[in-house]
Design an enzyme around this catalytic site. Structure first.
Site, PDB file in Angstrom:
ATOM      1  N   THR A   1      42.746  36.919  43.553  1.00  0.00           N
ATOM      2  CA  THR A   1      44.179  36.661  43.449  1.00  0.00           C
ATOM      3  C   THR A   1      44.527  35.223  43.828  1.00  0.00           C
ATOM      4  OG1 THR A   1      44.706  38.976  43.903  1.00  0.00           O
ATOM      5  CG2 THR A   1      46.449  37.370  44.287  1.00  0.00           C
TER       6      THR A   1
ATOM      7  N   SER B   1      44.473  46.208  42.182  1.00  0.00           N
ATOM      8  CA  SER B   1      43.485  45.444  42.936  1.00  0.00           C
ATOM      9  C   SER B   1      43.267  46.134  44.263  1.00  0.00           C
ATOM     10  CB  SER B   1      43.974  44.012  43.177  1.00  0.00           C
ATOM     11  OG  SER B   1      43.014  43.258  43.892  1.00  0.00           O
TER      12      SER B   1
ATOM     13  N   ARG C   1      40.231  49.225  36.487  1.00  0.00           N
ATOM     14  CA  ARG C   1      40.411  47.951  35.772  1.00  0.00           C
ATOM     15  C   ARG C   1      39.128  47.157  35.887  1.00  0.00           C
ATOM     16  NH1 ARG C   1      41.223  44.338  32.596  1.00  0.00           N
ATOM     17  NH2 ARG C   1      43.102  43.056  32.394  1.00  0.00           N
TER      18      ARG C   1
ATOM     19  N   CYS D   1      35.498  49.731  27.680  1.00  0.00           N
ATOM     20  CA  CYS D   1      34.913  50.024  26.370  1.00  0.00           C
ATOM     21  C   CYS D   1      34.726  48.761  25.547  1.00  0.00           C
ATOM     22  CB  CYS D   1      35.766  51.042  25.620  1.00  0.00           C
ATOM     23  SG  CYS D   1      37.498  50.550  25.420  1.00  0.00           S
TER      24      CYS D   1
ATOM     25  N   CYS E   1      41.743  49.677  31.130  1.00  0.00           N
ATOM     26  CA  CYS E   1      40.740  49.045  31.996  1.00  0.00           C
ATOM     27  C   CYS E   1      39.875  48.050  31.239  1.00  0.00           C
ATOM     28  CB  CYS E   1      39.886  50.095  32.693  1.00  0.00           C
ATOM     29  SG  CYS E   1      38.640  50.892  31.639  1.00  0.00           S
TER      30      CYS E   1
END
Length: 542
Positions: free
Chosen positions: A337, A56, A301, A517, A514
Site C-alpha cells: 500500500t 488487503s 485477490r 484464472c 481475484c
C-alpha cells in the site's frame, strides 16, 4: 464505434479507486490548489462504491500517507490500531516454532505500522478526494482504451444493459468516452487494461509473478483478542516446494484478520489454495484462537510478487501505470500500500508538471528510479526468486541472508536474479502429481467456497455477457482436463469453474474479481475483463 457515445474532457483521468488511484487524485488537487490553478480530475471505480473491491491484510506502513495527508489522524483516518507485537512462526503439522525477531532483517519489523481495513481507508481517502473536487464515478468500469495518433487519449466506460446473448435490453446505456490529456492506470494487480497497455507499448521488463491472497475477517472471543498483535507463519500446510505463508492481525474491537498468500508458481495441479487456507485454521496454534468466534467476511485477490526486476516501464504516450498494477509490492514484508501510494504521488507530480509544460510523463519514470520505492524493492529483489528456486526453508534462509547483506553493506550475494517462468507454465501433469485429500468443511472453523462468496457480498447482474473469456472454448475439456485434471476447479477461490457432465461450466456470477484464472490457466486460455459496473464483491472492513 457502433454506438454514439457521450464524451467528457478532463485534464487527468484515473482508472481505479484503490489507494494508488486516490492518492494520485488527491496529490493532483493539492498541487493545483498550491499553484492557484484549476486541474480537472476524474476517477473511475468498477466497484459499487469506493472500497467495495479493496482487499488487503492489512498492516499499513503510514509513510506515504504521512507525506500525502500529514494530519490524517486529526482528520479521522480509520487507522487506530498500532502494532504492539510481532511474531513469526514456522509450522509443522502439529507444532509451531517461534523464529526470534532478532534474526529478522530490520526492514521486516512492523514497529510503527498500523493494522487496518484497507477498504475502509480507501473510503476515507475517497471522501478526502471529493472534498478537493475530484469527480469520482463508482460503478463505472473502464472497459476500453481510447487512442489518438498512437497515444492514449482516455478510456471508455463499460456499457450497461447488454444481455448475455449480446442484445441490448430496455435498460441499455452505452459507455461514455472520458478523454484526458493524461490517463493514469491504477487497476491493481493484473489489471485487464494494464495488461493490454504493457503489450501494446512493449513496457514489460521481466516476468511478473503473482500470489493469491485469501482472507477472512473474524470476531473472536474478547478473552483471546490481543489488540495490535501481528503474527506471520510459513510452512505447513504447504510443502517445502510451495511458496506462501499466513497472517493473523488483531485489530479494532474483537476483530482478527486471518489469511494466507500462496505463490501461484506452485506445481501440483491438485492443489487448492482455498482448501489449504481452510485446513491451516485447524493447526494447534490457530484453532484455539478461532474457537468460539465467528467468521463475518471473506475475500480473495491476487497480489503482484515479481518485485524490482518485474516492474515494467511506467510511462507511455498519454499516460502511466501506478500502484500494484505496476508491481510495487514488497514480498517479504507482505506490504504494497505505501509503495502504491508513493508511486501514485510521483506520477501525479509528473502529470501536474507536464500539464503546465505540455510535455510527457517521463519525469515520473526518472523520479521512480531515485525514489524510496525503488530502493526498498531493490533491497528485497532476490527473496522471491530464491524462494521459487530452492523452496521455503533454504530459499527463505538465503533470502534473509541477502536482505541482511543488502541492508547492512549495500551488497547482494546474488546480484539480481531473474524470474524463470510465468506462473501459468509451472504446473506438472496430474499423473505425475500426488493427490491431496482435504478435510470436509465443518461449518464452524472451516467452510466451503460458496458460503465465502455469500459473505463477500458478491453480486452480478445475471443477464449480462460472461466476463471470463475463453480464447479456445474446447481447451478446458480437450487439454486441461486430461493433462491437469482441469485445475480451474481448484485454483478459483469462488467456485466459478466446474466440469459438469463432461463440459466446462463458468459460474460467472460467483466471481470475486481475484484474477487468478487470468494468471494460472496452464493453456493461457482465460481472459478476465470487467463485467457490468457495480458487480462483484462488496467488502466491509476488509
Amino acid at each position: 464505434m457502433t454506438d454514439s457515445r457521450e464524451s467528457m474532457e478532463f485534464d487527468v483521468v484515473i482508472v481505479g479507486g484503490g489507494p494508488a488511484g486516490l492518492a494520485a487524485a488527491i496529490r493532483l488537487k493539492q498541487r493545483a490548489a498550491a499553484a492557484g490553478r484549476e486541474v480537472s480530475v476524474c476517477l473511475l471505480e468498477k466497484g459499487a462504491e469506493i472500497g467495495a473491491h479493496i482487499l488487503s491484510g492489512a498492516v499499513i506502513d503510514p509513510v506515504a500517507l504521512n507525506a500525502l495527508i500529514p494530519d490524517w489522524r486529526q482528520k479521522g483516518a480509520p487507522l487506530d490500531t498500532p502494532v504492539t507485537e510481532d511474531r513469526f512462526h514456522y509450522l509443522t503439522e502439529t507444532r509451531a516454532f517461534r523464529i526470534p525477531n532478532v534474526l529478522m532483517p530490520p526492514l521486516m519489523s512492523n514497529h510503527g505500522m498500523e493494522i487496518a481495513s484497507l477498504s475502509n481507508l480507501c473510503r476515507w481517502l475517497g471522501g478526502q478526494a471529493e472534498a478537493l473536487g475530484v469527480e469520482i464515478y463508482p460503478g463505472f468500469p473502464a472497459a476500453d482504451i481510447l487512442y489518438e495518433d498512437g497515444a492514449v487519449a482516455g478510456v471508455v466506460s463499460g456499457d450497461f444493459g447488454v444481455a448475455k446473448d449480446g442484445h441490448h435490453k430496455d435498460t441499455y446505456t452505452p459507455g461514455m468516452e472520458l478523454r484526458a490529456k493524461y490517463t493514469l492506470f491504477a487497476e491493481g494487480a493484473r489489471g485487464h487494461l494494464t495488461k493490454r497497455l504493457i503489450e501494446r507499448f512493449g513496457l514489460g521488463r521481466g516476468v511478473q509473478k503473482y500470489g493469491i491472497g485469501l482472507k477472512e475477517l473474524w470476531e473472536i472471543d474478547p478473552a483471546k483478542h490481543q489488540r495490535g498483535l501481528v503474527e506471520h507463519t510459513m510452512g505447513w500446510p504447504l510443502d517445502n516446494r510451495t511458496g506462501g505463508g499466513s497472517f493473523l492481525y488483531h485489530w479494532g474491537e474483537q476483530l482478527c484478520a486471518i489469511g494466507m498468500v500462496i505463490h501461484l508458481d506452485y506445481k501440483n495441479p491438485n492443489l487448492s489454495p482455498f482448501d489449504e487456507f481452510q485446513r491451516f485454521k485447524l493447526h494447534p496454534l490457530i484453532r484455539p484462537m478461532l474457537e468460539g468466534g465467528k467468521r463475518i467476511n471473506y475475500g480473495a485477490r491476487v497480489v503482484s510478487e515479481g518485485g524490482f526486476q518485474s516492474v515494467p516501464k511506467l510511462t507511455f504516450p498519454g499516460g502511466a501505470l501506478i500502484g500494484c498494477g505496476a508491481g510495487f509490492m514488497n514480498v517479504p514484508r507482505i506490504k504494497g500500500t505505501h509503495n502504491a501510494m508513493a508511486s501514485a504521488m510521483l506520477a501525479a507530480d509528473g502529470a501536474f508538471d507536464a500539464l503546465g509544460a505540455g510535455g510527457t510523463l517521463e519525469a515520473y519514470e526518472t523520479a521512480y528510479r531515485t525514489s524510496a520505492v525503488y530502493r526498498e524493492l531493490k533491497l528485497v529483489r532476490n527473496v522471491k526468486p530464491l524462494w521459487s528456486r530452492f523452496g521455503t526453508v533454504p530459499g527463505v534462509a538465503l533470502g534473509g541472508l541477502d536482505m541482511w547483506t543488502n541492508q547492512l553493506f549495500g551488497v547482494s550475494l546474488f546480484g539480481t536474479l531473474a524470474h524463470a517462468r510465468e506462473d501459468a507454465d509451472t504446473l506438472v501433469p496430474a499423473k505425475d502429481s500426488p493427490p491431496i485429500a482435504y478435510p470436509r468443511p465443518d461449518g464452524v472453523l472451516t467452510f466451503d467456497r460458496l458460503s465465502g462468496v455469500y459473505l463477500s457480498g458478491t453480486n452480478h447482474e445475471e443477464d449480462q455477457p460472461v466476463h471470463l473469456l475463453l480464447t479456445e472454448p474446447s481447451l478446458p475439456v480437450r487439454v486441461n482436463l486430461p493433462k491437469y485434471n482441469e485445475p480451474a476447479q481448484r485454483y478459483c477461490p469462488a467456485g466459478v469453474y466446474e466440469i459438469v457432465e463432461g463440459r466446462f461450466q463458468i459460474n460467472a456470477p460467483n466471481c470475486v474479481h481475484c484474477k487468478t484464472c487470468d494468471i494460472k490457466d496452464p493453456s493461457h486460455n482465460i481472459t478476465w475483463v470487467a463485467p457490468e459496473g457495480g458487480g462483484g464483491p462488496r467488502y466491509s472492513n476488509m
